[in-house]
Design a protein around this motif. Structure first.
Motif, PDB file in Angstrom:
ATOM      1  N   GLY A 112       6.375  44.178  13.551  1.00  6.64           N
ATOM      2  CA  GLY A 112       7.092  42.966  13.978  1.00  6.64           C
ATOM      3  C   GLY A 112       7.746  43.183  15.333  1.00  6.64           C
ATOM      4  N   HIS A 113       8.433  44.332  15.508  1.00  4.39           N
ATOM      5  CA  HIS A 113       9.088  44.594  16.807  1.00  4.39           C
ATOM      6  C   HIS A 113       8.050  44.652  17.931  1.00  4.39           C
ATOM      7  N   ILE A 114       6.881  45.232  17.636  1.00  2.00           N
ATOM      8  CA  ILE A 114       5.821  45.274  18.667  1.00  2.00           C
ATOM      9  C   ILE A 114       5.422  43.838  19.032  1.00  2.00           C
ATOM     10  N   GLY A 135      19.354  50.271  15.896  1.00  2.00           N
ATOM     11  CA  GLY A 135      20.320  51.067  15.145  1.00  2.00           C
ATOM     12  C   GLY A 135      19.628  52.025  14.188  1.00  2.00           C
ATOM     13  N   GLY A 136      18.394  51.704  13.816  1.00  2.00           N
ATOM     14  CA  GLY A 136      17.684  52.533  12.835  1.00  2.00           C
ATOM     15  C   GLY A 136      16.496  53.277  13.424  1.00  2.00           C
ATOM     16  N   HIS A 137      16.044  52.884  14.603  1.00  2.00           N
ATOM     17  CA  HIS A 137      14.816  53.473  15.151  1.00  2.00           C
ATOM     18  C   HIS A 137      14.961  53.824  16.631  1.00  2.00           C
ATOM     19  N   GLY A 161      20.896  53.645  18.932  1.00  2.00           N
ATOM     20  CA  GLY A 161      21.919  52.642  18.605  1.00  2.00           C
ATOM     21  C   GLY A 161      22.943  53.180  17.618  1.00  2.00           C
ATOM     22  N   GLU A 162      22.470  54.000  16.698  1.00  2.00           N
ATOM     23  CA  GLU A 162      23.348  54.591  15.685  1.00  2.00           C
ATOM     24  C   GLU A 162      24.389  55.498  16.367  1.00  2.00           C
ATOM     25  N   ALA A 163      23.933  56.304  17.340  1.00  2.00           N
ATOM     26  CA  ALA A 163      24.851  57.211  18.045  1.00  2.00           C
ATOM     27  C   ALA A 163      25.880  56.401  18.840  1.00  2.00           C
ATOM     28  N   ILE A 164      25.415  55.354  19.519  1.00  2.00           N
ATOM     29  CA  ILE A 164      26.352  54.512  20.291  1.00  2.00           C
ATOM     30  C   ILE A 164      27.352  53.856  19.332  1.00  2.00           C
ATOM     31  N   ASP A 165      26.852  53.369  18.193  1.00  2.00           N
ATOM     32  CA  ASP A 165      27.740  52.726  17.204  1.00  2.00           C
ATOM     33  C   ASP A 165      28.791  53.711  16.690  1.00  2.00           C
ATOM     34  N   LYS A 166      28.376  54.958  16.437  1.00  2.00           N
ATOM     35  CA  LYS A 166      29.318  55.932  15.868  1.00  2.00           C
ATOM     36  C   LYS A 166      30.400  56.305  16.882  1.00  2.00           C
ATOM     37  N   GLY A 178      27.588  48.502  19.880  1.00  2.00           N
ATOM     38  CA  GLY A 178      26.773  48.437  21.105  1.00  2.00           C
ATOM     39  C   GLY A 178      27.194  47.352  22.095  1.00  2.00           C
ATOM     40  N   PRO A 179      27.312  46.086  21.649  1.00  2.00           N
ATOM     41  CA  PRO A 179      27.682  45.039  22.607  1.00  2.00           C
ATOM     42  C   PRO A 179      29.056  45.282  23.253  1.00  2.00           C
ATOM     43  N   ALA A 180      30.028  45.798  22.461  1.00  2.00           N
ATOM     44  CA  ALA A 180      31.371  46.053  23.008  1.00  2.00           C
ATOM     45  C   ALA A 180      31.335  47.219  23.992  1.00  2.00           C
ATOM     46  N   VAL A 181      30.541  48.241  23.688  1.00  2.00           N
ATOM     47  CA  VAL A 181      30.408  49.387  24.602  1.00  2.00           C
ATOM     48  C   VAL A 181      29.874  48.892  25.953  1.00  2.00           C
ATOM     49  N   GLU A 182      28.843  48.038  25.898  1.00  2.00           N
ATOM     50  CA  GLU A 182      28.286  47.516  27.155  1.00  2.00           C
ATOM     51  C   GLU A 182      29.340  46.705  27.913  1.00  2.00           C
ATOM     52  N   ARG A 183      30.083  45.880  27.170  1.00  2.00           N
ATOM     53  CA  ARG A 183      31.069  45.001  27.813  1.00  2.00           C
ATOM     54  C   ARG A 183      32.192  45.807  28.468  1.00  2.00           C
ATOM     55  N   GLY A 260      13.905  46.060  20.046  1.00  2.00           N
ATOM     56  CA  GLY A 260      15.041  46.551  19.268  1.00  2.00           C
ATOM     57  C   GLY A 260      16.365  46.123  19.883  1.00  2.00           C
ATOM     58  N   GLY A 261      17.428  46.158  19.064  1.00  2.00           N
ATOM     59  CA  GLY A 261      18.733  45.640  19.487  1.00  2.00           C
ATOM     60  C   GLY A 261      19.287  46.266  20.757  1.00  2.00           C
ATOM     61  N   VAL A 262      19.088  47.580  20.953  1.00  2.00           N
ATOM     62  CA  VAL A 262      19.646  48.249  22.139  1.00  2.00           C
ATOM     63  C   VAL A 262      18.934  47.753  23.410  1.00  2.00           C
ATOM     64  N   ALA A 263      17.716  47.236  23.241  1.00  2.00           N
ATOM     65  CA  ALA A 263      16.930  46.750  24.393  1.00  2.00           C
ATOM     66  C   ALA A 263      17.575  45.539  25.060  1.00  2.00           C
ATOM     67  N   ILE A 264      18.597  44.966  24.413  1.00  2.00           N
ATOM     68  CA  ILE A 264      19.332  43.854  25.035  1.00  2.00           C
ATOM     69  C   ILE A 264      20.157  44.358  26.219  1.00  2.00           C
ATOM     70  N   ASN A 265      20.530  45.621  26.151  1.00  2.00           N
ATOM     71  CA  ASN A 265      21.493  46.161  27.121  1.00  2.00           C
ATOM     72  C   ASN A 265      20.965  46.071  28.560  1.00  2.00           C
ATOM     73  N   LYS A 266      21.763  45.433  29.410  1.00  2.00           N
ATOM     74  CA  LYS A 266      21.309  45.187  30.796  1.00  2.00           C
ATOM     75  C   LYS A 266      21.199  46.478  31.600  1.00  2.00           C
ATOM     76  N   CYS A 291      14.845  40.623  20.604  1.00  2.00           N
ATOM     77  CA  CYS A 291      14.998  42.087  20.546  1.00  2.00           C
ATOM     78  C   CYS A 291      15.630  42.513  19.233  1.00  2.00           C
ATOM     79  N   THR A 292      16.706  41.839  18.822  1.00  2.00           N
ATOM     80  CA  THR A 292      17.353  42.192  17.558  1.00  2.00           C
ATOM     81  C   THR A 292      16.428  41.774  16.416  1.00  2.00           C
ATOM     82  N   ASP A 293      16.784  42.189  15.214  1.00  2.00           N
ATOM     83  CA  ASP A 293      15.954  41.824  14.066  1.00  2.00           C
ATOM     84  C   ASP A 293      15.867  40.308  13.968  1.00  2.00           C
TER      85      ASP A 293
HETATM   86  O1  KG4 Z   1      17.340  45.800  16.137  1.00  2.00           O
HETATM   87  P1  KG4 Z   1      18.729  45.666  15.599  1.00  2.00           P
HETATM   88  O2  KG4 Z   1      19.346  44.301  15.574  1.00  2.00           O
HETATM   89  O3  KG4 Z   1      18.841  46.190  14.129  1.00  2.00           O
HETATM   90  C1  KG4 Z   1      18.371  47.411  13.684  1.00  2.00           C
HETATM   91  O4  KG4 Z   1      19.112  48.411  13.854  1.00  2.00           O
HETATM   92  O5  KG4 Z   1      17.234  47.431  13.150  1.00  2.00           O
HETATM   93  O6  KG4 Z   1      19.635  46.681  16.441  1.00  2.00           O
HETATM   94  C2  KG4 Z   1      21.010  46.851  16.206  1.00  2.00           C
HETATM   95  C3  KG4 Z   1      21.513  47.911  17.180  1.00  2.00           C
HETATM   96  C4  KG4 Z   1      22.941  48.344  16.900  1.00  2.00           C
HETATM   97  O7  KG4 Z   1      23.012  49.761  16.992  1.00  2.00           O
HETATM   98  C5  KG4 Z   1      23.710  47.683  18.038  1.00  2.00           C
HETATM   99  O8  KG4 Z   1      24.893  48.366  18.399  1.00  2.00           O
HETATM  100  C6  KG4 Z   1      22.690  47.717  19.141  1.00  2.00           C
HETATM  101  O9  KG4 Z   1      21.477  47.386  18.511  1.00  2.00           O
HETATM  102  N1  KG4 Z   1      22.990  46.765  20.227  1.00  2.00           N
HETATM  103  C7  KG4 Z   1      23.314  47.147  21.485  1.00  2.00           C
HETATM  104  C8  KG4 Z   1      23.559  45.958  22.199  1.00  2.00           C
HETATM  105  N2  KG4 Z   1      23.368  44.893  21.359  1.00  2.00           N
HETATM  106  C9  KG4 Z   1      23.020  45.419  20.151  1.00  2.00           C
HETATM  107  N3  KG4 Z   1      23.401  48.366  22.035  1.00  2.00           N
HETATM  108  C10 KG4 Z   1      23.755  48.422  23.342  1.00  2.00           C
HETATM  109  N4  KG4 Z   1      24.004  47.329  24.086  1.00  2.00           N
HETATM  110  C11 KG4 Z   1      23.924  46.082  23.568  1.00  2.00           C
HETATM  111  N5  KG4 Z   1      24.190  45.016  24.319  1.00  2.00           N
END
Ligand code: KG4
Ligand code: ZN
Length: 330
Positions: A112-114, A135-137, A161-166, A178-183, A260-266, A291-293
């Motif tokens: 699906g992500h592909i 966050g998982g891959h 994403g998991e490491a950034i979240d932690k 992740g979004p707050a870290v970027e902001r 994937g979710g981290v791919a949103i990061n500018k 990008c997100t699920d």
């Molecule tokens: O693909 P996703 O929605 O769900 C899965 O993990 O499968 O990705 C979520 C991850 C989380 O770790 C979240 O912190 C990260 O994507 N994320 C970001 C940003 N938006 C979401 N990481 C960095 N910058 C962002 N803007």
């Protein structure tokens, strides 16, 4: 062809309606309850999916201006993910298929992500490489041909994403951070220098970076969270970019899809694009909502699989480990 897409692989509930490659609706419901616990609580996720699938399906059909009878296909994620969550979506989709007579197609979440890349760039032809960062891959996938994938790199420990979240959690930024870290990194004037991970080959590693950030925070409790956030992103993303450069060189494939979710990061996007200019590759980055699920990418992969392989049997189980690398069962 009009497909209903359903994704309940983790904590977000998503239902979409896709007409060929045209997104008619793509609803995503994220649940704040996990934020209080600093991570996904599987039981809460399953309960939310069970509660939301029916109303979200109705809403998706309504906003797409189609009725159940217009659908040609129900595409649903059957794995990998949290088993309880997957079972909610899968059982719902099977029930809907059985009751309505609409064919069912199960989809691998990673495939699906592909397809989130292919949905955004329909002219992109294999071979290409997908950098999937969530966050998982954290994976590098060589898309050799339709339904023919090779995993050329994966994380040896934590996902990016998991490491950034932690680390974000240690800074009190909630979950997912992740979004707050970027902001907050936008305010940084003097980013903290953290070591860029460098395991051999094309694999990734994030546990060392996470520990380095935690140690730094403990040793310098007065440090600016903006500076730590920027330092963390730079080390995490320089690692991703270095692996992409290695993959482009090794395979001589100059097209890189981002998912994937981290791919949103500018900052990640611009670092990759700058490297692409220097190293002769092109970056294909989908819209943030793809990008997100999300279920639109599941519907896209479902349509492609259905056209080639036909419908899935109703006895297909949910699974927690992807097998698309081994020749694309499903
Ligand atoms: O693909 P996703 O929605 O769900 C899965 O993990 O499968 O990705 C979520 C991850 C989380 O770790 C979240 O912190 C990260 O994507 N994320 C970001 C940003 N938006 C979401 N990481 C960095 N910058 C962002 N803007
Ligand atoms: Zn995902």
């Amino acid at each position: 062809m009009i497909a209903l897409g359903i994704d309940t692989s983790c904590d977000d509930t998503s239902v979409a309606v896709l007409e060929d490659s045209n997104i008619r609706a793509n609803l995503i419901s994220s649940h704040l309850v996990h934020s209080e616990y600093g991570g996904v609580v599987p039981e809460f996720a399953s309960r939310a999916h069970a509660m939301l699938l029916y109303p979200m399906t109705r809403l998706a059909l309504e906003s797409a201006k189609v009725s159940l009878g217009d659908l040609n296909l129900i595409a649903v994620t059957s794995g990998p993910g949290l088993l309880g969550s997957l079972l909610c979506g899968l059982a719902y989709a099977k029930g809907l298929s059985l009751a309505s007579g609409i064919h069912l197609r199960t989809v691998d979440h990673l495939e699906g992500h592909i397809y989130s890349v292919l949905l955004s760039y329909p002219d992109l032809e294999p071979p290409f490489i997908v950098l999937l960062v969530s966050g998982g891959h954290t994976e590098l996938i060589h898309v050799r041909d339709s339904f023919d994938y090779e995993q050329i790199g994966a994380t040896l420990d934590d996902a990016c994403g998991e490491a950034i979240d932690k680390v974000g959690k240690l800074m009190g930024l909630g979950y997912p951070a992740g979004p707050a870290v970027e902001r907050i990194a936008l305010e940084s004037k003097n980013p903290v220098k953290l070591p860029v991970p460098n395991p051999c080959g094309m694999d990734f590693s994030y546990s060392g970076l996470k520990t380095a950030a935690r140690n730094y925070l403990e040793a310098h409790p007065e440090t600016s969270h903006a500076d730590l956030s920027l330092g963390l992103m730079d080390a995490a993303f320089d690692h991703l970019v270095a692996r992409v450069e290695r993959a482009v060189e090794a395979l001589a494939v100059p097209n890189i899809g981002l998912a994937g979710g981290v791919a949103i990061n500018k900052r990640l996007r611009s670092k990759l694009e700058e490297s692409g200019k220097r190293n002769g590759f092109k970056v294909f980055a989908p819209l943030a909502s793809l990008c997100t699920d999300n279920a639109a990418m599941i519907a896209a992969a479902g349509i492609a699989r259905y056209i080639t392989y036909g419908p899935s049997n109703l006895d297909i189980p949910a699974y927690d480990r992807s097998s698309i690398w081994e020749g694309g069962k499903v």
